[in-house]
Design a protein around this motif. Structure first.
Motif, PDB file in Angstrom:
ATOM      1  N   ASP A   1      -3.710   7.448 -10.829  1.00 34.65           N
ATOM      2  CA  ASP A   1      -4.811   7.932 -11.471  1.00 34.65           C
ATOM      3  C   ASP A   1      -6.070   6.853 -10.771  1.00 34.65           C
ATOM      4  N   VAL A   2      -5.304   5.584 -10.472  1.00 32.37           N
ATOM      5  CA  VAL A   2      -6.456   4.525 -10.036  1.00 32.37           C
ATOM      6  C   VAL A   2      -5.769   3.503  -9.095  1.00 32.37           C
ATOM      7  N   ILE A   3      -6.474   3.000  -8.028  1.00 31.01           N
ATOM      8  CA  ILE A   3      -6.053   2.015  -7.365  1.00 31.01           C
ATOM      9  C   ILE A   3      -7.203   0.782  -7.590  1.00 31.01           C
ATOM     10  N   VAL A   4      -6.427  -0.519  -7.826  1.00 27.72           N
ATOM     11  CA  VAL A   4      -7.169  -1.740  -8.046  1.00 27.72           C
ATOM     12  C   VAL A   4      -7.038  -2.647  -6.757  1.00 27.72           C
ATOM     13  N   ARG A   5      -7.838  -3.160  -6.487  1.00 31.44           N
ATOM     14  CA  ARG A   5      -7.724  -3.909  -5.089  1.00 31.44           C
ATOM     15  C   ARG A   5      -8.455  -5.300  -5.209  1.00 31.44           C
ATOM     16  N   ASN A   6      -8.185  -6.159  -4.029  1.00 29.44           N
ATOM     17  CA  ASN A   6      -8.813  -7.422  -3.994  1.00 29.44           C
ATOM     18  C   ASN A   6      -8.975  -8.090  -2.693  1.00 29.44           C
ATOM     19  N   PRO A   7      -9.975  -7.633  -1.988  1.00 34.58           N
ATOM     20  CA  PRO A   7     -10.568  -6.227  -1.969  1.00 34.58           C
ATOM     21  C   PRO A   7      -9.553  -5.618  -0.745  1.00 34.58           C
ATOM     22  N   THR A   8      -9.038  -6.370   0.059  1.00 29.41           N
ATOM     23  CA  THR A   8      -8.076  -5.921   0.917  1.00 29.41           C
ATOM     24  C   THR A   8      -6.750  -6.466   0.953  1.00 29.41           C
ATOM     25  N   HIS A   9      -6.619  -7.758   0.164  1.00 25.20           N
ATOM     26  CA  HIS A   9      -5.276  -8.401   0.390  1.00 25.20           C
ATOM     27  C   HIS A   9      -4.227  -7.878  -0.474  1.00 25.20           C
TER      28      HIS A   9
ATOM     29  N   GLN B   1     -10.986   0.854  -7.543  1.00 26.84           N
ATOM     30  CA  GLN B   1     -12.215  -0.243  -7.979  1.00 26.84           C
ATOM     31  C   GLN B   1     -11.438  -1.602  -7.551  1.00 26.84           C
ATOM     32  N   GLU B   2     -12.269  -2.391  -7.216  1.00 30.55           N
ATOM     33  CA  GLU B   2     -12.154  -3.612  -6.665  1.00 30.55           C
ATOM     34  C   GLU B   2     -11.985  -4.759  -8.261  1.00 30.55           C
ATOM     35  N   ASN B   3     -11.055  -5.384  -8.265  1.00 24.44           N
ATOM     36  CA  ASN B   3     -10.926  -6.375  -9.483  1.00 24.44           C
ATOM     37  C   ASN B   3      -9.922  -7.480  -8.933  1.00 24.44           C
ATOM     38  N   ARG B   4     -10.430  -8.326  -8.500  1.00 29.52           N
ATOM     39  CA  ARG B   4      -9.496  -9.539  -7.811  1.00 29.52           C
ATOM     40  C   ARG B   4      -8.497 -10.274  -8.761  1.00 29.52           C
ATOM     41  N   PRO B   5      -8.845 -10.549 -10.184  1.00 33.60           N
ATOM     42  CA  PRO B   5      -7.879 -11.136 -10.964  1.00 33.60           C
ATOM     43  C   PRO B   5      -6.874 -10.234 -11.480  1.00 33.60           C
ATOM     44  N   LEU B   6      -7.353  -8.860 -11.603  1.00 34.40           N
ATOM     45  CA  LEU B   6      -6.360  -7.800 -12.149  1.00 34.40           C
ATOM     46  C   LEU B   6      -5.183  -7.536 -11.088  1.00 34.40           C
ATOM     47  N   ALA B   7      -5.898  -7.055  -9.638  1.00 34.51           N
ATOM     48  CA  ALA B   7      -5.066  -6.863  -8.835  1.00 34.51           C
ATOM     49  C   ALA B   7      -4.126  -7.843  -8.390  1.00 34.51           C
ATOM     50  N   ARG B   8      -4.313  -9.045  -8.394  1.00 38.06           N
ATOM     51  CA  ARG B   8      -3.615 -10.104  -8.001  1.00 38.06           C
ATOM     52  C   ARG B   8      -2.537 -10.508  -9.168  1.00 38.06           C
ATOM     53  N   GLY B   9      -2.833 -10.245 -10.408  1.00 40.21           N
ATOM     54  CA  GLY B   9      -1.962 -10.245 -11.417  1.00 40.21           C
ATOM     55  C   GLY B   9      -0.915  -9.267 -11.747  1.00 40.21           C
ATOM     56  N   LEU B  10      -1.415  -8.071 -11.430  1.00 42.36           N
ATOM     57  CA  LEU B  10      -0.416  -6.957 -11.404  1.00 42.36           C
ATOM     58  C   LEU B  10       0.588  -7.090 -10.368  1.00 42.36           C
ATOM     59  N   TYR B  11       0.006  -7.482  -9.265  1.00 42.38           N
ATOM     60  CA  TYR B  11       1.086  -7.442  -7.983  1.00 42.38           C
ATOM     61  C   TYR B  11       1.917  -8.850  -8.222  1.00 42.38           C
ATOM     62  N   GLU B  12       1.652  -9.702  -8.933  1.00 43.65           N
ATOM     63  CA  GLU B  12       2.733 -10.892  -9.071  1.00 43.65           C
ATOM     64  C   GLU B  12       3.502 -10.762 -10.279  1.00 43.65           C
ATOM     65  N   ILE B  13       3.158  -9.971 -11.403  1.00 40.25           N
ATOM     66  CA  ILE B  13       3.741 -10.086 -12.518  1.00 40.25           C
ATOM     67  C   ILE B  13       4.746  -9.009 -12.674  1.00 40.25           C
ATOM     68  N   ALA B  14       4.250  -7.611 -12.388  1.00 45.46           N
ATOM     69  CA  ALA B  14       5.050  -6.576 -12.407  1.00 45.46           C
ATOM     70  C   ALA B  14       5.640  -5.967 -11.202  1.00 45.46           C
ATOM     71  N   GLU B  15       6.587  -5.130 -11.441  1.00 45.44           N
ATOM     72  CA  GLU B  15       7.439  -4.564 -10.229  1.00 45.44           C
ATOM     73  C   GLU B  15       7.120  -2.908 -10.129  1.00 45.44           C
ATOM     74  N   ILE B  16       7.234  -2.227  -9.268  1.00 49.86           N
ATOM     75  CA  ILE B  16       7.251  -0.776  -8.978  1.00 49.86           C
ATOM     76  C   ILE B  16       7.987  -0.060 -10.174  1.00 49.86           C
ATOM     77  N   ASN B  17       7.332   0.843 -10.700  1.00 48.01           N
ATOM     78  CA  ASN B  17       7.865   1.450 -11.772  1.00 48.01           C
ATOM     79  C   ASN B  17       8.017   0.892 -13.101  1.00 48.01           C
ATOM     80  N   ASP B  18       7.335  -0.481 -13.228  1.00 50.66           N
ATOM     81  CA  ASP B  18       7.345  -1.223 -14.451  1.00 50.66           C
ATOM     82  C   ASP B  18       5.958  -0.729 -15.165  1.00 50.66           C
TER      83      ASP B  18
END
Length: 352
Positions: free
Chosen positions: A261-269, A310-327
């Motif tokens: 439904d959406v992709i959140v990015r930071n901005p390319t990392h 959408q570009e959202n650096r804190p959210l993209a970084r937080g989702l990447y580090e805290i959660a796993e795929i299918n969580d």
């Protein structure tokens, strides 16, 4: 040097050797235990054995006095009674000694039972193998040990007899019962000395047998590597298998990106793809995430399939580090994700 067995045997090697019937044990330890048990039982059962022999002797004397002619039947009857007296007198000792031997062998070998020991081994009847074994270090050690045992036993017997010689004149004027009791005590004392000698020999033999057994089981470094490949698999093959699994997992993840439904990015990392079905899910689900070039691929696939980004650096970084795929999205990020999903639904309404 290549071919030198310098490494300690692995548990698998020890287990394989046990399956072949090759287990550590010291026969001298078993012999010492049997000697002690036999000596103790004999000393305790002397009155019982004496009574059995005495009753047999007097019974036979009475029969001989009443027998006019010695026949085959009477001889057979006498031999049967001799055998009966012998087994009644010695059977308890033999049974306990046999049980003690089984326990001692089992305690050293872990009660190992292997059919490999029953299989014929033709190399044992090879004369060249026999000659080589005859002049091996183990054979020399066994020979030295046997010579030492015989020498020490002879010394103990000689010392005992030598101490009794000066007493011989006095024994000639002493009653038979007293002499028998005295000789019995001296004999028991000599047996105790011999037992203590055997204990020392058994301790030395136990240490040597343990050393020799571990030495024979030692392995070459290449053997350990080959065993590891057999049990755990070739590291190269395992690496290829892991790479293949990662590649398949990556392909599955990338195939799910168009459904996001959406992709959140930071901005390319960093890039995280979210999907939310209000009828089925309690919260948005992370269906793909990646860093650096993987994040770039997620964004690229999303753009091709017109997935909102959408570009959202804190959210993209937080989702990447805290959660796993299918969580599900973590509770601490609900508010930020809710705002993101509201933005998505708002854009969809505008498009409609």
């Amino acid at each position: 040097m290549a071919g030198e067995k310098t490494e300690k045997a692995t548990p698998k090697k020890v287990k394989d050797e046990r399956k072949k019937g090759n287990a550590f044990q010291s026969k001298d330890v078993v012999s010492v235990v049997i000697l002690f048990v036999g000596f103790f039982l004999t000393s305790q059962l002397v009155p019982f054995i004496y009574l059995q022999v005495k009753n047999f002797f007097f019974a036979q004397m009475d029969k001989i006095a009443d027998t006019q002619t010695l026949t085959v039947i009477s001889c057979n009857q006498m031999f049967r009674e001799v055998a009966k007296t012998f087994f009644i007198s010695t059977l308890p000792i033999m049974l306990i000694i046999a049980f003690s031997m089984i326990i001692m062998v089992g305690a050293q070998t872990g009660f190992l039972v292997s059919g490999e020991l029953l299989k014929p081994k033709f190399n044992k009847i090879n004369p060249f193998t026999g000659i080589k074994r005859l002049f091996s270090l183990r054979s020399l050690v066994e020979l030295a040990k046997s010579i030492m045992k015989v020498t020490l036993i002879l010394v103990a017997i000689y010392t005992t007899i030598k101490s009794l010689i000066p007493l011989a004149p006095d024994m000639m004027t002493t009653e038979l019962a007293e002499n028998a009791a005295f000789l019995m005590n001296e004999t028991m004392s000599m047996v105790k000395t011999i037992c203590m000698i055997f204990v020392v020999v058994a301790i030395l033999d136990f240490a040597y047998q343990k050393y020799d057994y571990n030495k024979k089981l030692k392995m070459e470094k290449q053997e350990i590597k080959d065993e590891y490949k057999q049990t755990e698999g070739d590291p190269h093959v395992k690496g290829q298998r892991r790479n293949k699994q990662r590649e398949m997992s990556m392909n599955r993840m990338m195939s799910a990106v168009p459904e996001a439904d959406v992709i959140v990015r930071n901005p390319t990392h960093y890039a995280v793809a979210l999907k939310y079905d209000m009828d089925k899910d309690v919260a948005p689900i992370i269906i793909a995430k990646g860093k650096d070039h993987i994040a770039f691929r997620i964004i690229e696939i999303g753009e091709k399939n017109r997935v909102p980004i959408q570009e959202n650096r804190p959210l993209a970084r937080g989702l990447y580090e805290i959660a796993e795929i299918n969580d599900y999205v973590p509770a601490e990020l609900y508010k930020a994700v809710a705002e993101l999903m509201a933005w998505v639904y708002s854009n969809k309404k505008k498009e409609k």
